[in-house]
Structures are given as structure tokens and as C-alpha cells.
Scaffold this motif. Sequence first.
Motif, PDB file in Angstrom:
ATOM      1  N   CYS A 140       0.843  -1.200   0.000  1.00  0.00           N
ATOM      2  CA  CYS A 140       0.000   0.000   0.000  1.00  0.00           C
ATOM      3  C   CYS A 140       0.878   1.249   0.000  1.00  0.00           C
ATOM      4  N   ASN A 141       0.687   2.078  -1.024  1.00  0.00           N
ATOM      5  CA  ASN A 141       1.397   3.355  -1.068  1.00  0.00           C
ATOM      6  C   ASN A 141       0.583   4.388  -0.296  1.00  0.00           C
ATOM      7  N   PRO A 142       1.133   4.988   0.772  1.00  0.00           N
ATOM      8  CA  PRO A 142       0.344   5.922   1.595  1.00  0.00           C
ATOM      9  C   PRO A 142       0.054   7.251   0.908  1.00  0.00           C
ATOM     10  N   PHE A 143       0.686   7.501  -0.266  1.00  0.00           N
ATOM     11  CA  PHE A 143       0.506   8.783  -0.946  1.00  0.00           C
ATOM     12  C   PHE A 143       0.071   8.572  -2.391  1.00  0.00           C
ATOM     13  N   ASN A 144      -0.751   9.510  -2.873  1.00  0.00           N
ATOM     14  CA  ASN A 144      -1.073   9.583  -4.289  1.00  0.00           C
ATOM     15  C   ASN A 144       0.086  10.248  -5.023  1.00  0.00           C
ATOM     16  N   SER A 145      -0.047  10.355  -6.352  1.00  0.00           N
ATOM     17  CA  SER A 145       1.020  10.951  -7.145  1.00  0.00           C
ATOM     18  C   SER A 145       1.219  12.428  -6.831  1.00  0.00           C
ATOM     19  N   ASP A 146       0.157  13.078  -6.307  1.00  0.00           N
ATOM     20  CA  ASP A 146       0.298  14.483  -5.896  1.00  0.00           C
ATOM     21  C   ASP A 146       0.664  14.604  -4.420  1.00  0.00           C
ATOM     22  N   PHE A 147       1.019  13.461  -3.801  1.00  0.00           N
ATOM     23  CA  PHE A 147       1.490  13.376  -2.413  1.00  0.00           C
ATOM     24  C   PHE A 147       0.411  13.689  -1.379  1.00  0.00           C
ATOM     25  N   THR A 148      -0.835  13.568  -1.766  1.00  0.00           N
ATOM     26  CA  THR A 148      -1.919  13.632  -0.788  1.00  0.00           C
ATOM     27  C   THR A 148      -2.092  12.245  -0.176  1.00  0.00           C
ATOM     28  N   ARG A 163      -3.397   8.739   0.677  1.00  0.00           N
ATOM     29  CA  ARG A 163      -4.107   7.714  -0.098  1.00  0.00           C
ATOM     30  C   ARG A 163      -4.528   6.580   0.830  1.00  0.00           C
ATOM     31  N   HIS A 164      -5.747   6.099   0.645  1.00  0.00           N
ATOM     32  CA  HIS A 164      -6.244   4.981   1.446  1.00  0.00           C
ATOM     33  C   HIS A 164      -5.920   3.658   0.756  1.00  0.00           C
ATOM     34  N   CYS A 165      -5.593   2.676   1.539  1.00  0.00           N
ATOM     35  CA  CYS A 165      -5.180   1.374   0.997  1.00  0.00           C
ATOM     36  C   CYS A 165      -6.365   0.635   0.373  1.00  0.00           C
ATOM     37  N   ALA A 166      -6.065  -0.056  -0.709  1.00  0.00           N
ATOM     38  CA  ALA A 166      -7.068  -0.925  -1.316  1.00  0.00           C
ATOM     39  C   ALA A 166      -7.167  -2.220  -0.510  1.00  0.00           C
ATOM     40  N   ALA A 167      -8.254  -2.959  -0.725  1.00  0.00           N
ATOM     41  CA  ALA A 167      -8.503  -4.159   0.085  1.00  0.00           C
ATOM     42  C   ALA A 167      -7.442  -5.224  -0.137  1.00  0.00           C
ATOM     43  N   GLU A 168      -6.921  -5.356  -1.364  1.00  0.00           N
ATOM     44  CA  GLU A 168      -5.966  -6.417  -1.670  1.00  0.00           C
ATOM     45  C   GLU A 168      -4.522  -6.020  -1.379  1.00  0.00           C
ATOM     46  N   GLU A 169      -4.268  -4.800  -0.934  1.00  0.00           N
ATOM     47  CA  GLU A 169      -2.913  -4.340  -0.648  1.00  0.00           C
ATOM     48  C   GLU A 169      -2.529  -4.623   0.803  1.00  0.00           C
ATOM     49  N   VAL A 170      -1.220  -4.694   1.028  1.00  0.00           N
ATOM     50  CA  VAL A 170      -0.730  -4.915   2.388  1.00  0.00           C
ATOM     51  C   VAL A 170      -0.073  -3.632   2.887  1.00  0.00           C
TER      52      VAL A 170
END
Length: 503
Positions: A372-380, A382-389
Motif C-alpha cells: 500500500c502506497n500511503p501517498f497519491n502521485s500528488d502526495f496527498t 491515499r487509502h489502501c485498497a482491500a488487496e494491498e498490504v
Amino acid sequence: MLIFTSSHSFLIFFFTIFLLYSTSGISIHVHSSHLPVDVEELVEDSKANTTLVLARERTRRIDIFNHFEYYNGGWNISNHGYIMSVVSTAIPFFVVAAIWFVVFGILNILCMCYHCCYGDPYGHSQLAYYVSLIFLILCTIATIGGCILLYSSEQKVHGTTSNTMKYVVSQVEFTNENLKNVSNYLDSAKKISIELGLPRDIDKGIHSVQKKIMVTSNDLSKKTRNTSKMLHNGSEGMRLALITVAISMVIVSILGFLTTILGLKCILYSLVVAGWILVAGTFILSGAFVLLHNVIGDTCVAMDEWALNPTTHTAMDETIPCMKNERVRETLLQSKSIVFHLVNSINDIISNDLNGNTISHNQSAPNVPLLCNPFNSDFTIRHCAAEEVAFENASEVWKSYTPSENDNMIGLMTPSLYRQLTTIVNVSYGLYHYGPFLVDLIDCTFVRKMFIDINNNYCPGLNKYTKHIYWALVVVSVAVMLSLIFWIVYERHLHHRHYIILS
């Protein structure tokens, strides 16, 4: 002069512990149990047009040096008017010391001249004899009691300042530990970015953050050493001055009382001279502690108000040069960029080498979950998807996809790749974890929290016990001053009483 210098050293120490330390990088604990953290909340835009006058009501006092006008500028150690208004509170004690020293000295000289020229006027009042004796006893008791209070309060002030310093040192140690951890993570990130061939901007960003950390760490160490040295010198100087005053006053008071009762005239007049000088010095010390008490009270109120109003412009901003919001955002974006690209590099490896449609991929093997990447591409945020760790359990989850060294299964994560990915995860998580810490360190959030702790836990004691000290000094000064007068009065009446009995 020695007494005044010692007290002044302690005043310098107080300014140093609350002000120099605030410029040095003392940290507060960063709570890392809740991830992801919206660190953008830590750097809200300042209200540039808002100005707060710190400790306005408390610092409103008459300034003797400004035509006895009231000072209304609030707490501001860079303001000459504030400094003079605080000094004004001690001026009455300095004036009393000067008047006492001059007037009592002149009266003693006149009495000696009169005695040499005209001899003793042999008169005796029974009432004056007993009244002077009663007051002499009361003044001696008051002197002893005041010295006991003085010694007790000095011990409590010393204990409180020591505890304050221990608290500050604990924050320094915690900060140094965090800075070392961040530096280690950045070194690892730099190596990884080179191995993975990440954009050159990432390497520049790592170097920029490391540079800021080195500057902060070096400044912290330097200020800590300087403040500790000044603390030791100032505290020991204050203790020596107060203990010397307390012991000297008790000895002079008791010896003066005994020599007066016994009629030892020569010794008595030597003690009168010693007491005359001591009383003047003690009044000066009283004034110094009144000044110190007011500075402590003003500073505590100012720290509290500044900490509770983070978006306003105050005089504290000139004393504590926190980084501007633009530089805070720049540092924050750099740390986010490093984490963002490191996580993306992990997911690229998983997607292309493990989950991709390659020859070596075993189609029957399950896909390895992405990180799970905690940031979007604009560095805001980001919430984790269900299949991500998440960072916390990625290593444990991926371990189930890793065969043993002797297992020939195809398409799963090899042990060496697993170790490489977990290393990158640990570095990414470390930088993400310490991101808020770096922002707190730079934008003075840590200072505000430290000020609140100091104001709540240490300021009440310092205010209370410094007040006790200057009141004890006043009591001792007045008691010894009156004792000197009654020593002379009682000795004269005792001498006349003996003359009448013998005649």
C-alpha cells in the motif's frame, strides 16, 4: 557585587533553558501507532495579519525609566521597554539598599563623633530598656526563621530547576536518537535509489533532507553543551550566594544578640559594621530575585499563550526562528516523494517480476499482494485498497509466498528477492514514520508541546519558590536591620543601667 552577579547568572540560566533550547531542536514524542498520518495538518497556513501580544495583562507595570508610564507591550525580551519595566520592579529594593547603606553609615559616624566630643548622656529609661530587649529577641527569631525559609526555598528551586533540566535533556536525547534513526534510513534509501535506478531528483531530495538534519543535530549538540555549562555555573552561583547570606545572617544575628546581652562593646560594633554591609547586600539580592520572579512568571505565561496560538504572529517568533511554512512544505514533500517512489519501485518489481505474464511465472501460483502506497502521485493521503498490504504486515504476508532455499517452486518470491523487498519496505516505513517528526522538528510544533509541559509541570514550582526566596530575603533584611538598631539602643541602655547601679 558578588551576590548580585551570582543571581544575575541564574537569571541568564533561566533565559537560556527556555529560549536557547527552543532554538536547538528538542523533540517531542511522535505517536506512530496510527497510520497513515495526515501530516499536512501539521503545517497549516499562518494568518499573517494576526498579531498576539503575549502576557499583556501580567506585564502591564509601571516603567520607572519611562516617566513612570505603564508598559503595555507584552512579553518581548528584544524590547528595551519590557526589560526596563521588569528592572523597575527591583529598583525599590536597590534604592532601599542604597538609602540604608548611606543613612545608617552617616548616623553611625555622627554618633561616634558625638560620643567622642560630648561623651555619653547618662540617662536611663526602664521602658526603653525592656522594649528594646523584647524587640531584639523578636528580630533574632525572625532572622533565624527567615534564613530557614530561605534555605528551604533555595533547595526547592534547585530541585525544580534540576527536574526541568532533566526533562529538557530527555527531550534532547530522544531527538538525537530519532535523528540518528532518520539519518540511517536516509543512507539506506540513498543506496537503494542507486540500485533501483530511481530518478536523480530522489537522490537530491535525500541529500537535502540529510543536510537539514545535520544542521539541526549539530546546532542541538552545541546549544546543549552551552546551556548545560551555563546552567551549572548559574545554579551553583545562586546556591552559593543564598547559602552564604543565610549562614552569615544567622551567625551575625546570634553573635550580635549574645554580645549585646553580655555587653561586649568592641565585638558588638564590629558585628554592627558587618551587619550594615550584609543588610545592604541582602536588599540587593532581594531585588534581583524579585526581577527573576517576574521574568519567570512573564515567560511562563508567554510560553503558554504562544503554544496555544500557533497561527498568530508574536514576539516569541523572533526568539524562536522556526522554519517558514514554504520550507516546511518543501521538506515534507521531499520526504513524501522518497517514500512514494520507493513503494512504487517495490510494486513494480512485484507486478513485473512476480505477477507479470513472464516465462518463469507459474500461472497456478497466486499473485503476490502489492504494498500500500500511503501517498497519491500528488502526495496527498491515499487509502489502501482491500488487496494491498500495509507497511506493518507486508513482511509477514510476503513470507508465505517465499519458498525455502531447497524448494524449486517457480513463480514465487525467492528468498533473496524477499530480503531485498523487505529491506526497501523497512526503509520506506522508517521514512514515513519519521516524516511527522521531521516536520515537528522544523516548524516548532515540538517546542510548543514542550512549552506546555514546562508551563504545567515546572513553572508553578519556580514561581512559588522564587517568591518564597525574595520574601525570605526581605524578612531577613528587615529583621537584621532592626536588630542592628536595637543592638545599639539596648547596649546604650544596658551601659547606662550599669552606671546607675554602680553609682
